[in-house]
Design a protein around this motif. Sequence first.
Motif, short mmCIF file in Angstrom:
data_model
loop_
_atom_site.label_atom_id
_atom_site.label_comp_id
_atom_site.label_asym_id
_atom_site.label_seq_id
_atom_site.Cartn_x
_atom_site.Cartn_y
_atom_site.Cartn_z
N PHE A 1 0.84 -1.28 -0.03
CA PHE A 1 0.11 0.03 -0.08
C PHE A 1 0.74 1.23 0.05
CE2 PHE A 1 0.53 1.53 4.38
CZ PHE A 1 0.67 0.46 4.89
N MET A 2 2.20 1.03 0.22
CA MET A 2 2.87 2.45 0.40
C MET A 2 4.50 1.92 0.11
SD MET A 2 3.58 4.56 3.56
CE MET A 2 4.77 5.95 3.69
N ALA A 3 5.04 3.15 -0.68
CA ALA A 3 6.52 2.49 -0.68
C ALA A 3 7.31 3.96 -0.50
CB ALA A 3 6.97 1.98 -2.07
N TYR A 4 8.62 3.82 0.09
CA TYR A 4 9.21 5.20 0.24
C TYR A 4 10.74 4.88 -0.16
CZ TYR A 4 11.75 8.82 2.28
OH TYR A 4 12.76 10.03 2.55
N GLY A 5 11.47 5.92 -0.82
CA GLY A 5 12.70 5.72 -1.03
C GLY A 5 13.42 6.84 -1.54
N ASP A 6 14.84 6.67 -1.30
CA ASP A 6 15.62 8.00 -1.33
C ASP A 6 17.20 6.88 -1.75
OD1 ASP A 6 16.24 7.38 1.46
OD2 ASP A 6 17.59 8.60 0.93
N SER A 7 18.04 7.69 -2.36
CA SER A 7 19.50 7.13 -2.58
C SER A 7 19.27 5.76 -3.24
CB SER A 7 20.23 7.36 -1.24
OG SER A 7 21.54 6.63 -1.49
N ASP B 1 0.06 -4.69 3.45
CA ASP B 1 -1.26 -4.73 4.11
C ASP B 1 -0.77 -5.74 5.31
OD1 ASP B 1 -2.28 -3.15 2.41
OD2 ASP B 1 -3.39 -4.82 1.28
N ARG B 2 -1.59 -5.27 6.43
CA ARG B 2 -1.35 -6.19 7.79
C ARG B 2 -1.90 -7.54 7.43
NH1 ARG B 2 -2.99 -3.01 13.08
NH2 ARG B 2 -2.21 -4.99 14.27
N SER B 3 -3.13 -7.61 6.88
CA SER B 3 -3.65 -8.80 6.74
C SER B 3 -3.16 -9.68 5.30
CB SER B 3 -5.16 -8.79 6.70
OG SER B 3 -5.45 -7.84 5.70
N SER B 4 -2.11 -9.19 4.70
CA SER B 4 -1.62 -9.78 3.57
C SER B 4 -1.47 -11.22 3.81
CB SER B 4 -0.33 -9.10 2.85
OG SER B 4 0.16 -9.72 2.05
N TYR C 1 6.38 -4.86 11.53
CA TYR C 1 6.00 -3.81 12.71
C TYR C 1 4.57 -4.12 12.94
CZ TYR C 1 10.29 -1.86 11.08
OH TYR C 1 11.79 -1.75 10.89
N PRO C 2 4.59 -4.18 14.36
CA PRO C 2 3.03 -4.60 15.16
C PRO C 2 1.99 -3.48 15.12
CG PRO C 2 4.78 -3.99 16.76
CD PRO C 2 5.29 -3.95 15.63
N ASN C 3 2.15 -2.44 14.89
CA ASN C 3 1.08 -1.48 14.86
C ASN C 3 1.55 -0.26 14.15
OD1 ASN C 3 2.54 0.33 16.66
ND2 ASN C 3 2.04 -1.03 18.31
N LEU C 4 0.57 0.75 14.04
CA LEU C 4 0.69 1.80 13.13
C LEU C 4 1.75 2.68 13.52
CD1 LEU C 4 -0.28 2.88 10.22
CD2 LEU C 4 -2.15 4.04 11.42
N LYS C 5 1.95 2.74 14.85
CA LYS C 5 2.77 3.78 15.55
C LYS C 5 3.95 3.47 15.12
CE LYS C 5 4.87 5.87 19.44
NZ LYS C 5 6.06 5.60 19.12
N VAL C 6 4.64 2.24 15.34
CA VAL C 6 5.91 1.75 15.03
C VAL C 6 6.07 1.83 13.41
CG1 VAL C 6 7.01 0.71 16.83
CG2 VAL C 6 5.29 -0.39 15.38
N PHE D 1 -3.48 8.91 3.04
CA PHE D 1 -2.92 7.89 2.58
C PHE D 1 -2.57 6.54 3.37
CE2 PHE D 1 -1.66 11.63 0.06
CZ PHE D 1 -2.50 11.03 -1.03
N GLY D 2 -2.93 6.57 4.73
CA GLY D 2 -2.51 5.60 5.71
C GLY D 2 -3.43 4.40 5.39
N PRO D 3 -2.96 3.25 5.91
CA PRO D 3 -3.96 2.10 5.71
C PRO D 3 -5.41 2.32 6.42
CG PRO D 3 -2.24 1.72 7.36
CD PRO D 3 -1.77 3.15 6.67
#
Length: 267
Positions: free
Chosen positions: A69-75, A83-86, A135-140, A262-264
């Motif tokens: 659902f999301m990707a982030y990149g640099d360099s 998704d959590r339930s994937s 990662y166990p939850n959205l905060k982490v 854009f969050g899950p």
Amino acid sequence: MANSQYQYVKNFERENFLLPETYIVVRVDGRGFHRFSKFYNFEKPNDVRALNVINKAAEGVFRSVQDIFMAYGDSDEYSFAFDRSSNLFERREAKLVSTVVSTFTAHYISAWASQFDEPLKPEHLPTFDGRAVCYPNLKVLRDYFAWRQVDCHINNLYNTTFWTLVLKGGLSTQEAEQRLCGTLSSDKNEILFSEFGINYNNESEMFKKGTTIVWEEPLVGTGQSGEEPSARQVQRMAKKRSKIALQLLHVDIIRDQFWGRFGPNLA
Ligand code: ATP
Ligand code: ATP
Ligand code: MG
Ligand code: MG
Ligand code: MG
Ligand code: MG
Ligand code: MG
């Protein structure tokens, strides 16, 4: 399936099933890209062509590997969040990581010629490592992406100042390194501004913030809501997804605004 006296060797294989109901993040990172970037004469501190190539590689993964659902990149790195339930590949770690890494590498090589005149040489091909973390939850999960974006910012401010000192200030790379040793962010901003008239805030957003990829429309029923989609639903979603555009954003992903939009889907 053909049985044979040899098939017992299959029992030597071990699987790591990634923890259920956690956000899986797969991060890929270029192997030896310091050298790779020198060999292909990347512009310093930021070669836009190389960033375009890596962004295309990430789009390729996004489109061909399900449940991202999301990707982030640099360099030379990219992180992909599932998704959590994937239940892709039954959450088998080796299968997930190796698929993402090889898909990424294949698209990186495929996109190269659209950006660089010089073709890739067999003795200097781009290769990537990969790892998966749960990662166990959205905060982490948010803290994970904040960590990567802060890393991008710190590296970019350093590299921008370093290469300005070298290319515009006439310092050797060694002198520039010495000059920056022990400096704070505020010192680097000050060097750029007072010595070179560069306001760091006006640098390209892609360089400062990296690139975040999300779907143009949120995908409803992709397992983000928790229910198991049927085979037919999966097929229909894949078809629908192939028509949905991806958005490449260069925005703050540390504060709430991005995650609100854009969050899950946490329903
Ligand atoms: P490792 O194999 O341990 O990852 P590495 O040489 O790839 O080693 P990284 O810490 O991943 O080291 O750093 C990647 C390096 O690649 C950066 O320091 C930078 O020199 C170079 N690089 C990557 N992308 C670009 C780009 N778009 N423009 C200029 N240089 C780049
Ligand atoms: P590896 O060889 O396993 O890839 P690495 O040191 O390159 O090890 P990465 O996970 O690829 O580790 O590092 C990504 C980025 O995180 C690095 O560019 C660095 O800025 C930062 N980093 C690495 N190790 C640590 C650490 N122990 N604590 C905080 N930040 C770290
Ligand atoms: Mg590394
Ligand atoms: Mg490294
Ligand atoms: Mg690297
Ligand atoms: Mg790197
Ligand atoms: Mg096979």
